[in-house]
Design a protein around this motif. Sequence first.
Motif, PDB file in Angstrom:
ATOM      1  N   ARG A 124       0.825  -1.199   0.000  1.00 59.35           N
ATOM      2  CA  ARG A 124       0.000   0.000   0.000  1.00 59.35           C
ATOM      3  C   ARG A 124       0.867   1.261   0.000  1.00 59.35           C
ATOM      4  NH1 ARG A 124      -1.658   3.364   3.326  1.00 59.35           N
ATOM      5  NH2 ARG A 124      -0.752   2.379   5.150  1.00 59.35           N
ATOM      6  N   ILE A 125       1.913   1.240   0.849  1.00 59.47           N
ATOM      7  CA  ILE A 125       2.771   2.424   0.926  1.00 59.47           C
ATOM      8  C   ILE A 125       3.558   2.614  -0.364  1.00 59.47           C
ATOM      9  CG2 ILE A 125       4.823   3.360   2.075  1.00 59.47           C
ATOM     10  CD1 ILE A 125       3.718   2.449   4.690  1.00 59.47           C
ATOM     11  N   GLU A 166       1.535   4.226  -3.211  1.00 60.65           N
ATOM     12  CA  GLU A 166       1.347   5.681  -3.164  1.00 60.65           C
ATOM     13  C   GLU A 166       2.661   6.422  -3.318  1.00 60.65           C
ATOM     14  OE1 GLU A 166      -1.395   7.589  -0.479  1.00 60.65           O
ATOM     15  OE2 GLU A 166      -1.751   5.634   0.466  1.00 60.65           O
ATOM     16  N   LEU A 167       3.699   5.844  -2.693  1.00 55.97           N
ATOM     17  CA  LEU A 167       5.004   6.508  -2.631  1.00 55.97           C
ATOM     18  C   LEU A 167       5.582   6.751  -4.033  1.00 55.97           C
ATOM     19  CD1 LEU A 167       7.710   5.122  -0.182  1.00 55.97           C
ATOM     20  CD2 LEU A 167       8.298   5.669  -2.528  1.00 55.97           C
ATOM     21  N   LYS A 184       4.364   9.697  -5.891  1.00 56.22           N
ATOM     22  CA  LYS A 184       4.630  11.021  -5.328  1.00 56.22           C
ATOM     23  C   LYS A 184       6.108  11.395  -5.344  1.00 56.22           C
ATOM     24  CE  LYS A 184       0.451  11.332  -2.634  1.00 56.22           C
ATOM     25  NZ  LYS A 184      -0.213  11.367  -1.329  1.00 56.22           N
ATOM     26  N   PRO A 228       9.563  12.988  -6.402  1.00 60.13           N
ATOM     27  CA  PRO A 228       9.673  14.280  -7.079  1.00 60.13           C
ATOM     28  C   PRO A 228      10.412  14.249  -8.419  1.00 60.13           C
ATOM     29  CG  PRO A 228      11.181  14.193  -5.210  1.00 60.13           C
ATOM     30  CD  PRO A 228      10.381  12.922  -5.182  1.00 60.13           C
ATOM     31  N   GLN A 275      15.519  15.353  -3.603  1.00 60.68           N
ATOM     32  CA  GLN A 275      15.825  15.617  -2.205  1.00 60.68           C
ATOM     33  C   GLN A 275      15.133  14.634  -1.255  1.00 60.68           C
ATOM     34  OE1 GLN A 275      17.668  17.907  -0.421  1.00 60.68           O
ATOM     35  NE2 GLN A 275      18.685  18.287  -2.352  1.00 60.68           N
ATOM     36  N   ALA A 276      14.209  13.826  -1.776  1.00 60.45           N
ATOM     37  CA  ALA A 276      13.406  12.963  -0.895  1.00 60.45           C
ATOM     38  C   ALA A 276      14.062  11.607  -0.693  1.00 60.45           C
ATOM     39  CB  ALA A 276      12.004  12.777  -1.468  1.00 60.45           C
ATOM     40  N   GLN A 277      14.055  11.137   0.535  1.00 56.99           N
ATOM     41  CA  GLN A 277      14.643   9.837   0.836  1.00 56.99           C
ATOM     42  C   GLN A 277      13.747   9.076   1.819  1.00 56.99           C
ATOM     43  OE1 GLN A 277      18.830   9.570   1.684  1.00 56.99           O
ATOM     44  NE2 GLN A 277      18.458   8.297   3.470  1.00 56.99           N
ATOM     45  N   PHE A 278      13.233   7.933   1.366  1.00 56.09           N
ATOM     46  CA  PHE A 278      12.397   7.078   2.208  1.00 56.09           C
ATOM     47  C   PHE A 278      13.217   5.896   2.693  1.00 56.09           C
ATOM     48  CE2 PHE A 278       9.220   9.178  -0.356  1.00 56.09           C
ATOM     49  CZ  PHE A 278       8.141   9.321   0.487  1.00 56.09           C
ATOM     50  N   GLN A 279      13.000   5.509   3.962  1.00 55.47           N
ATOM     51  CA  GLN A 279      13.563   4.250   4.456  1.00 55.47           C
ATOM     52  C   GLN A 279      12.403   3.385   4.932  1.00 55.47           C
ATOM     53  OE1 GLN A 279      17.012   5.071   7.121  1.00 55.47           O
ATOM     54  NE2 GLN A 279      18.030   4.507   5.222  1.00 55.47           N
ATOM     55  N   LEU A 280      12.337   2.188   4.386  1.00 54.04           N
ATOM     56  CA  LEU A 280      11.226   1.303   4.726  1.00 54.04           C
ATOM     57  C   LEU A 280      11.752  -0.025   5.241  1.00 54.04           C
ATOM     58  CD1 LEU A 280       8.948   1.768   1.578  1.00 54.04           C
ATOM     59  CD2 LEU A 280       8.626   2.798   3.835  1.00 54.04           C
ATOM     60  N   ASN A 281      11.041  -0.590   6.215  1.00 47.64           N
ATOM     61  CA  ASN A 281      11.396  -1.919   6.691  1.00 47.64           C
ATOM     62  C   ASN A 281      10.869  -2.952   5.706  1.00 47.64           C
ATOM     63  OD1 ASN A 281      12.434  -0.688   8.999  1.00 47.64           O
ATOM     64  ND2 ASN A 281      10.426  -0.777  10.012  1.00 47.64           N
TER      65      ASN A 281
END
Lengths: 378, 378
Positions: free
Chosen positions: A80-81, A84-85, A88, A90, A110-116
Motif C-alpha cells: 500500500r505504501i 502511493e510513494l 509522489k 519528485p 531531495q526525498a529519501q524514504f527508508q522502509l522496513n
Amino acid sequence: MKFRIARSALVDAVSQVSKAVSTRTTIPILTGIKVTADEEGILFTGSNADLTIQVKVPLREEDKEIVVLERMGNTVLPGRIIGELVRKLPEDEVEWEVDERRVATIRSGQAQFQLNAMDPEEYPRLPELVEDRKFSLPADLLQTMIRQTVFAVSTSEARGVLMGVLWQLEGGKLRLVATDSHRLSRREAEVEAPEDLTLTNVIVPGKSLSEVGKILADRSGWVDIVVSDNQLLIKTTHLKFFTRLLSGNYPDTDRVIPKGGKTELVLSTKELLESVDRASLISRDGRDNVIKWVVSDDGRVEVSSAAQDVGSVTEEVVARVSGEPMSISFNARYMIEALRAVDSDEIRILLTGPMTPFSIRPADSDDSLHLIVPIRTR
Amino acid sequence: MKFRIARSALVDAVSQVSKAVSTRTTIPILTGIKVTADEEGILFTGSNADLTIQVKVPLREEDKEIVVLERMGNTVLPGRIIGELVRKLPEDEVEWEVDERRVATIRSGQAQFQLNAMDPEEYPRLPELVEDRKFSLPADLLQTMIRQTVFAVSTSEARGVLMGVLWQLEGGKLRLVATDSHRLSRREAEVEAPEDLTLTNVIVPGKSLSEVGKILADRSGWVDIVVSDNQLLIKTTHLKFFTRLLSGNYPDTDRVIPKGGKTELVLSTKELLESVDRASLISRDGRDNVIKWVVSDDGRVEVSSAAQDVGSVTEEVVARVSGEPMSISFNARYMIEALRAVDSDEIRILLTGPMTPFSIRPADSDDSLHLIVPIRTR
C-alpha cells in the motif's frame, strides 16, 4: 539489491501488480510487493491467494535505458505504501537500495524514504507450469471476451463453480461461459491452438478475470494461455497473470439454451438500453427490479414497470417483430448488464414463452449470447 | 399544475436543489423536492433541517422560451427518483402535470412516468426575512472565502459552535473564521455593506456552507447576504440558500493569533505541499500523523517523519529563513489542507516557538491566515 530506475516504468509496474496485492492481512507477506533484481531487469510480483500478477521492467527498451543495475537481490516491501510513494516521488530518476539489515532506501531528488522490508524467503513460490497445453489470441479479443461474460458470474460464495467463468476449447474455438443460474452470458471466438487441444472444464475465478481484463484494456499484441491442472497462466510481453482454477464440475449449460423461438425481435441496442434503464428507475424501488414487456405483432414493444407507493413508467420502443405477440417480465439489471456488454448497434431477441429463458444476440453475429430467465408476475 | 419545460433547465434546477434534499427519512416530506408553478416560472425547493436551496426557472430567458405554463400549482415529488429521472429523459422537451388525485405525470418523447406526489401543504414554509441587515459581494469571492475556511471546522457533534464558520462584519470588511481548536483558518475581504452594519457572532453550519460553495463554484455576478436572528439568506439570480444559524457564542480567536515571531520562513507553496504530502505517507501509519521540521538559519527546512514498523522519510526544502533555528512537529493533515487552500505561489510561515501556534499566510497578502497548533514529541 541496488538499482536506478525510470520513475514512469516503476509507477506502471507497481500500479499493475498492486491490483493483485492483498489488503487483508491474514497472510501478512501477501500485503507486500516482491521485487527481484537480476541481469534481465527488475521483476515486480503482487499476489493474493487466487491471482498473482508479475511485471518485468527490462534494463533497456527500444534502445532506451530504463534500469541501471548495480547489485542483484530480492526484497518484499509493503504494497500500500509503495503504491502511493512511487507516484509522489519528485524526480524522474529513482534510486532503490536494500541493505543486509533489510532496510530499503528509496531516493528521488531531495526525498529519501527508508522502509522496513519483509523476508523474501517467506514469499510464496510461483508454480512452474509445463507448457504442453497452450494457445494464443489477441489481447484485445481476450479483454472483450472477459468483459462480455464476467459480469454474469455468481457473487455468492455458496455457489462454488458458478463464481468462475468456464473456459472450453475445441477445434480451435474458445468459449467462455458465465452464469449465476438466473442469467447466462457466453462468448466464442477462433484462437490459435493446436488442433488436438481440447479443454472441457477449466473454471477461472471471476474476480481474477476482472482484474486481468482491466490490465489488458490498454494492451495490444497477443497473449499466450497456458493451462495446468490447477492454474491458468496468461502471459504477454513483460506481463504474467497466474490464476488459481476452481475445482468441481461446471454444469452443462447447452441444455438451457433454446433452439427455436416463438417471437423474434430485432431492435436498436441503445434505444432498448435507455428504455430499460428508465423503467428500472421505478422498479428498483420494488423487491425484484421487475420490468415488463408487451410485444405486439405490429412492431411495438411496450416497456413498463410499476412499484407500489412510488408510481409507474411506460414507454414504447420500435422493433421488427416476427412471430406471436407475447408478454414477458424480467429483472431489469440482468438486461441492462447484458445490453451494455453488446458491441453491435442492433440486437436480436428470441422469446420462447413467458416463463422460459430468452436469448439476446448481436443482430449480425452468433459469437455472443446472453440468456435471461423471466420472472413470474401476477 | 401543468407546464412544459426545457430538459436542460429542469436537470440543472433539480441537481442544484438535490444538494439540500434529505436522504434520511425522519421527516418524510423533506425527502421530496417541492415544485411550484406560477406566472413567474417554476420554483424548485430542496431542504434538510439546516439548509434550504431554491432555484427559479423563469418562463423566458434572453428571449428564449424555457417554460410554457398551462396551469399553476404546487407539488412535492420524491427527490431521489426525480433527480435520476430527469437526467434520463429521452427528449429535449418535458411535459409535467399533476392532477387532483396527486398523481404526477412526466412525459418526454415516448416515455411516460407516473409518480405519487406528496402533500405540498406538509412542506415546511420558508421564513420571511426582513432585509434590514444586508450586504453584497462577488459570487466567486464568497466561494473562495468558504473554500479557504470551511475545511477547518470541527466535524464532531459535541463541539457545538465550532461546527460552524463565524461570520463577522465591521467597517465594510467581512471576516470568516473556522477552527476545531487544533487549527484555525481565517479569511477577510472588503464587501459592499452599509457603513453602520456590524455583525459579531453569526455562526453558519460548515456543512451548509460546503454545499453553497459547490453550487457557487460556477457562478459569476454578485450575491446578496441577508442576516436575521436565526437564518442567513444567500441569494443571487434565480438562486436562494437559506441556512439555519448555530446558537451560542463563538470563542474569541484573536487572542490565539501570535503577534510577533521568532523565525520567519518564505517558501514555495507547491514544493512545501508536495514534501509534506510525501512525509505524511509514512506518518499516516502512526497514531498522530506527525511530521517534523528542523529549520536551519542557513535556509534549509528538513521535513521528516517516522513510524515504527514502517520506516522513515526525510527531505529538504529550500526556504528564505530569518530569525532563530527551530524544530517543530505538527499534524501533516492540517498543513496539507491549509496549503491546498492557499492560492498564492509563495507562503510566509511565522514560528513563535516549538509549542506555540504558528501561522501560514500568502507571501503577498494579509487577507488570509491559517494557524496550526504544534504537537509535543519525544
